[in-house]
Write an enzyme that holds these catalytic residues in place. Structure first.
Site, PDB file in Angstrom:
ATOM      1  N   ILE A  21     -76.795 -27.389 -18.443  1.00 28.23           N
ATOM      2  CA  ILE A  21     -76.966 -28.273 -17.292  1.00 28.23           C
ATOM      3  C   ILE A  21     -76.028 -29.451 -17.484  1.00 28.23           C
ATOM      4  CG2 ILE A  21     -79.329 -27.587 -16.735  1.00 28.23           C
ATOM      5  CD1 ILE A  21     -80.375 -29.968 -18.232  1.00 28.23           C
ATOM      6  N   ASP A  22     -75.728 -30.160 -16.405  1.00 25.75           N
ATOM      7  CA  ASP A  22     -74.749 -31.234 -16.454  1.00 25.75           C
ATOM      8  C   ASP A  22     -75.196 -32.383 -17.353  1.00 25.75           C
ATOM      9  OD1 ASP A  22     -73.200 -29.835 -14.647  1.00 25.75           O
ATOM     10  OD2 ASP A  22     -74.063 -30.855 -12.909  1.00 25.75           O
ATOM     11  N   LYS A  23     -74.238 -33.142 -17.800  1.00 25.72           N
ATOM     12  CA  LYS A  23     -74.490 -34.293 -18.670  1.00 25.72           C
ATOM     13  C   LYS A  23     -75.574 -35.207 -18.102  1.00 25.72           C
ATOM     14  CE  LYS A  23     -72.295 -38.562 -20.290  1.00 25.72           C
ATOM     15  NZ  LYS A  23     -71.042 -39.380 -20.285  1.00 25.72           N
ATOM     16  N   THR A  46     -77.757 -34.621 -15.761  1.00 22.90           N
ATOM     17  CA  THR A  46     -78.957 -33.943 -15.281  1.00 22.90           C
ATOM     18  C   THR A  46     -79.915 -33.817 -16.452  1.00 22.90           C
ATOM     19  OG1 THR A  46     -77.731 -32.673 -13.625  1.00 22.90           O
ATOM     20  CG2 THR A  46     -79.879 -31.814 -14.277  1.00 22.90           C
ATOM     21  N   ARG A  62     -75.546 -29.685  -6.510  1.00 21.78           N
ATOM     22  CA  ARG A  62     -74.801 -30.867  -6.072  1.00 21.78           C
ATOM     23  C   ARG A  62     -73.813 -30.512  -4.963  1.00 21.78           C
ATOM     24  NH1 ARG A  62     -72.676 -33.115 -11.748  1.00 21.78           N
ATOM     25  NH2 ARG A  62     -72.047 -34.922 -10.489  1.00 21.78           N
TER      26      ARG A  62
END
Length: 343
Positions: free
Chosen positions: A151-153, A155, A254
């Site tokens: 998962i994104d930084k 998130t 997103r």
């Protein structure tokens, strides 16, 4: 061409740090500007230095900074040392472990932690923590220990990590076959027309900004992506939604909600860090700015993760609490909505 080929006969002494294939829609663009669009946190000066040193190749030939990249060109950056992400260093970073047995680990990743080392983020990552706390984690196809998804930084939320080769292969298959269950909570700008819906559209690298993902509804570029959503709570000018991923593309939620016209709240990369809905009153602007300060990231949390245990075949489901920054932001919007309705 011959000189260039001779210059790189000792290929085993050079390490590929980046490789990009220019898309079919790529207009001619100087290679230094092209790489600026692709490499996060890189400066133009550093890229130009790499070009000058002969470390940038296009279609296996060294090029100068004024070379113009064209459609389907293969652009590589090679250096004499291995990529930093391959030089993994164990770091004693605390982990919020939700579940662990001999096959898998489920961790609750805080916002701000990068999942694996990459350009500009070589320490402090989840992988650095994992290899400190766990020995001999299996590596995925990208040589990243234990990882089967990410998962994104910025998130927060749940990830499953493989502890054995069996778990790595089995979990990778589950993610590929879309049999896992992943639910996210997202705060988005605006009021969604429907209480439930599905966003479908290929997700791929933006042709204008390579650090962003775009939605290509005609499927010309990108990969098939499907996001199901359900409204959880409506506020004055933002909406809390639960998102169920049918596919797992980079920045899928997103990009999909930006495409829908409802970017995630305070999502800087996708334009959600501006006031997109509301009033022109100064007090409202101050209220939103305070919300941004409380939640200095995109409002996205990986709340639920479900998968089949690789060995026992038991269906496992895990839930995580909404982190404090997102919880406080939601409470501010909740109070704002109530006070507005009483006026």
């Amino acid at each position: 061409m011959k000189d260039n080929e001779e210059q790189f006969t000792t290929e085993d002494e050079l390490y590929e740090h980046f490789k990009f294939i220019a898309s079919e829609g790529q207009e001619p663009l100087r290679v230094d500007k092209f790489l600026m669009n692709f490499i996060e946190n890189a400066t133009r000066n550093k890229i130009q230095q790499a070009v000058k040193a002969g470390n940038v190749l296009v279609n296996e030939a060294v090029v100068k900074a004024n070379y113009k990249v064209k459609a389907q060109d293969i652009v590589r950056v090679v250096l004499a040392h291995p990529p930093h992400e391959n030089l993994l260093v164990p770091e004693n970073i605390p982990l919020d472990i939700i579940f662990e047995d001999k096959e898998v680990i489920v961790v609750n990743k805080p916002a701000g932690m990068v999942v694996h080392p990459g350009h500009g983020n070589y320490s402090g990552t989840l992988v650095n923590a994992l290899i400190y706390h766990f020995q001999n984690l299996p590596k995925n196809s990208n040589e990243r220990p234990g990882l089967v998804h990410r998962i994104d930084k910025d998130t927060s939320g749940l990830l499953v990590v493989a502890k054995t080769e069996l778990a790595m292969a089995n979990l990778a298959s589950q993610f590929f076959n879309r049999t896992t269950e992943r639910l996210y909570l997202a705060l988005v700008w605006g009021s969604l027309t429907e209480d439930e819906g599905t966003i479908t559209g290929h997700v791929g690298r933006s042709l204008k900004n390579r650090l962003q993902m775009d939605v290509f509804p005609d499927g010309e570029f990108g990969k098939h992506a499907v996001t199901h959503y359900r409204v959880v709570e409506r506020f004055s000018y933002v909406t809390l939604v639960e998102c169920k991923l049918e596919t797992g593309r980079t920045h899928q939620i997103r990009a999909h909600f930006k495409y829908l016209g409802h970017p995630l709240f305070n999502d800087e990369r996708y334009g959600g860090d501006r006031i997109l809905k509301g009033t022109t009153y100064t007090k409202y602007k101050q209220f939103v700015d305070n919300c941004f300060k409380i939640l200095p990231r995109q409002a996205l949390h990986a709340k639920t993760l479900g998968f089949e245990h690789p060995e026992t075949k038991e269906k496992l489901f895990f839930n995580s609490e909404i982190p404090d920054d997102m919880k406080q932001c939601l409470e501010k919007w909740r109070n704002y909505t109530v006070n507005q309705s009483e006026i």
